[in-house]
Design a protein around this motif. Sequence first.
Motif, mmCIF file in Angstrom:
data_model
loop_
_atom_site.group_PDB
_atom_site.id
_atom_site.type_symbol
_atom_site.label_atom_id
_atom_site.label_comp_id
_atom_site.label_asym_id
_atom_site.label_seq_id
_atom_site.Cartn_x
_atom_site.Cartn_y
_atom_site.Cartn_z
ATOM 1 N N LEU A 9 0.828 -1.196 0.000
ATOM 2 C CA LEU A 9 0.000 0.000 0.000
ATOM 3 C C LEU A 9 0.870 1.257 0.000
ATOM 4 O O LEU A 9 0.569 2.233 -0.704
ATOM 5 C CB LEU A 9 -0.923 -0.007 1.221
ATOM 6 C CG LEU A 9 -2.166 0.878 1.168
ATOM 7 C CD1 LEU A 9 -3.065 0.501 0.014
ATOM 8 C CD2 LEU A 9 -2.937 0.773 2.486
ATOM 9 N N ALA A 12 2.021 1.743 -3.454
ATOM 10 C CA ALA A 12 0.961 2.208 -4.351
ATOM 11 C C ALA A 12 0.699 3.697 -4.173
ATOM 12 O O ALA A 12 0.482 4.423 -5.144
ATOM 13 C CB ALA A 12 -0.322 1.415 -4.101
ATOM 14 N N TYR A 13 0.705 4.160 -2.927
ATOM 15 C CA TYR A 13 0.500 5.585 -2.703
ATOM 16 C C TYR A 13 1.740 6.399 -3.043
ATOM 17 O O TYR A 13 1.653 7.569 -3.396
ATOM 18 C CB TYR A 13 0.070 5.840 -1.258
ATOM 19 C CG TYR A 13 -1.397 5.591 -1.033
ATOM 20 C CD1 TYR A 13 -2.346 6.452 -1.551
ATOM 21 C CD2 TYR A 13 -1.840 4.487 -0.303
ATOM 22 C CE1 TYR A 13 -3.700 6.228 -1.356
ATOM 23 C CE2 TYR A 13 -3.187 4.257 -0.098
ATOM 24 C CZ TYR A 13 -4.117 5.132 -0.627
ATOM 25 O OH TYR A 13 -5.458 4.897 -0.441
ATOM 26 N N GLY A 14 2.903 5.776 -2.945
ATOM 27 C CA GLY A 14 4.133 6.485 -3.249
ATOM 28 C C GLY A 14 4.538 6.432 -4.707
ATOM 29 O O GLY A 14 5.518 7.064 -5.110
ATOM 30 N N GLY A 15 3.805 5.654 -5.527
ATOM 31 C CA GLY A 15 4.110 5.576 -6.949
ATOM 32 C C GLY A 15 5.371 4.789 -7.270
ATOM 33 O O GLY A 15 6.136 5.175 -8.162
ATOM 34 N N THR A 61 -10.490 3.876 -2.588
ATOM 35 C CA THR A 61 -9.151 3.362 -2.327
ATOM 36 C C THR A 61 -9.135 2.378 -1.171
ATOM 37 O O THR A 61 -10.017 2.387 -0.310
ATOM 38 C CB THR A 61 -8.204 4.521 -1.986
ATOM 39 O OG1 THR A 61 -8.742 5.238 -0.864
ATOM 40 C CG2 THR A 61 -8.027 5.460 -3.163
ATOM 41 N N ARG A 172 -3.104 11.627 1.016
ATOM 42 C CA ARG A 172 -2.621 10.587 0.099
ATOM 43 C C ARG A 172 -3.317 10.603 -1.244
ATOM 44 O O ARG A 172 -2.800 10.061 -2.224
ATOM 45 C CB ARG A 172 -2.783 9.198 0.742
ATOM 46 C CG ARG A 172 -1.983 9.009 1.991
ATOM 47 C CD ARG A 172 -1.844 7.558 2.387
ATOM 48 N NE ARG A 172 -3.110 6.906 2.683
ATOM 49 C CZ ARG A 172 -3.201 5.669 3.162
ATOM 50 N NH1 ARG A 172 -2.094 4.978 3.382
ATOM 51 N NH2 ARG A 172 -4.362 5.132 3.418
ATOM 52 N N GLY A 175 -3.158 8.005 -4.710
ATOM 53 C CA GLY A 175 -1.894 7.312 -4.948
ATOM 54 C C GLY A 175 -1.431 7.473 -6.380
ATOM 55 O O GLY A 175 -1.454 8.571 -6.941
ATOM 56 N N ASN A 176 -1.067 6.342 -7.004
ATOM 57 C CA ASN A 176 -0.590 6.399 -8.390
ATOM 58 C C ASN A 176 -1.726 6.389 -9.404
ATOM 59 O O ASN A 176 -1.488 6.371 -10.613
ATOM 60 C CB ASN A 176 0.382 5.248 -8.661
ATOM 61 C CG ASN A 176 -0.260 3.876 -8.510
ATOM 62 O OD1 ASN A 176 -1.458 3.757 -8.260
ATOM 63 N ND2 ASN A 176 0.536 2.822 -8.650
ATOM 64 N N GLY A 183 -2.183 -0.511 -8.090
ATOM 65 C CA GLY A 183 -2.414 0.723 -7.352
ATOM 66 C C GLY A 183 -3.479 0.503 -6.302
ATOM 67 O O GLY A 183 -3.996 -0.616 -6.148
ATOM 68 N N PRO A 184 -3.865 1.557 -5.577
ATOM 69 C CA PRO A 184 -4.785 1.388 -4.452
ATOM 70 C C PRO A 184 -6.266 1.509 -4.790
ATOM 71 O O PRO A 184 -7.106 1.441 -3.891
ATOM 72 C CB PRO A 184 -4.368 2.535 -3.522
ATOM 73 C CG PRO A 184 -3.953 3.620 -4.472
ATOM 74 C CD PRO A 184 -3.306 2.921 -5.643
ATOM 75 N N ARG A 255 -4.494 4.393 8.271
ATOM 76 C CA ARG A 255 -3.254 5.158 8.175
ATOM 77 C C ARG A 255 -2.837 5.556 9.580
ATOM 78 O O ARG A 255 -3.180 6.645 10.064
ATOM 79 C CB ARG A 255 -3.417 6.389 7.278
ATOM 80 C CG ARG A 255 -2.089 7.099 6.996
ATOM 81 C CD ARG A 255 -2.195 8.052 5.824
ATOM 82 N NE ARG A 255 -2.919 9.263 6.134
ATOM 83 C CZ ARG A 255 -2.363 10.370 6.665
ATOM 84 N NH1 ARG A 255 -1.093 10.386 6.970
ATOM 85 N NH2 ARG A 255 -3.102 11.435 6.885
#
Length: 356
Positions: A9, A12-15, A61, A172, A175-176, A183-184, A255
């Motif tokens: 995860l 996915a959020y950080g690309g 997401t 967030r 994400g990507n 991805g999320p 989170r």
Amino acid sequence: MSGLGERWLAAAYGGAPWLALLRPLEALYRAAVARRTAAYAEGRRTVWRAPVPVIVVGNLTLGGTGKSPLVAWLVRHLVERGHRPGILSRGYGGQSDAYPLWVDDRTPAAQCGDEPRMLADQTGVPVVVDPDRPRGAGRLLAAGCDILVSDDGLQHLALGRDLELVVVDGARGFGNGRCLPAGPLREPLSRLASVDAVVINGVAVDGQPAFTPPPGGFAMTLAPVAWRRLGDGKRSPPLPLPFTGPVHAVAGIGRPARFFETLAELGVEAMAHPFDDHHTYRAEELAFADGRPLVMTAKDAVKCRDLAPRDSWVLEVAATPDPAFVRWLEARLAALDAAAPDMNSRAGSAPAHHQE
């Protein structure tokens, strides 16, 4: 979600670039979502319509967005308007021998799930858990509820809905922007075009937008409202702090960093102990030899009240939607009130079984 899932995860959020390897599987996932959506739209799968308004509060997401606090705010608002709302939930993380499951004071979180238990405690309105959403809705109708709020359920299309609200984590975003597993996203971003409102919870930590908000999106904030002592329910304002010195902080939410950031804003010096969302705690995970106080989220507290030290503290938070959202909601609720006579005739029989 497992530790491996949490790392995925974060990627996915950080690309993370390596997720591009999963795009062929993403294409299969998106095709399956499209087929299922078309089946409901074209009548090949049945949509059950309740004889009362149904409001779905969900997200696109994986990971927490602040959806449940908005549900709690929404049902309180409905009560203030004179409605008899009921909350419908899938009950993720819980396991019952029979459904629909009515959540009362004696229902453990292990049976109903942590979020339904928390919402029942916070709101006092009827809460029913059922993987079969139409069947669960029927139980709330039998109890006299005149409007239903589905906590999550955006993708559970067997239950018809009159309003769809999507909550987005402002820190967030999406994400990507890719669907599972690359991805999320549970559904493509194009789904936003068909929902009634997008509610954005907070802003990016660095002050920069994590995504471009859709036109007409509304803001929402989460703010601490009280500390509650786990053992006896004693309540104190967020400040001054009801304890002194450093603390241990546990968070098993979508989170965990959001909770730890809130503690820092209150001036709490915390040793952070993040856990997976919906984590099932063991007593030894909550016992610390140094004697420091233990603090936790309300969602964790429903699972920890018989495990954690009685002098542990729970931080209660509440959602505050933007006034523009409240005005928009009032207009939509007024329209639903006017349509009530037509709704009364749209579901002539009890809901059939709709396991998704």
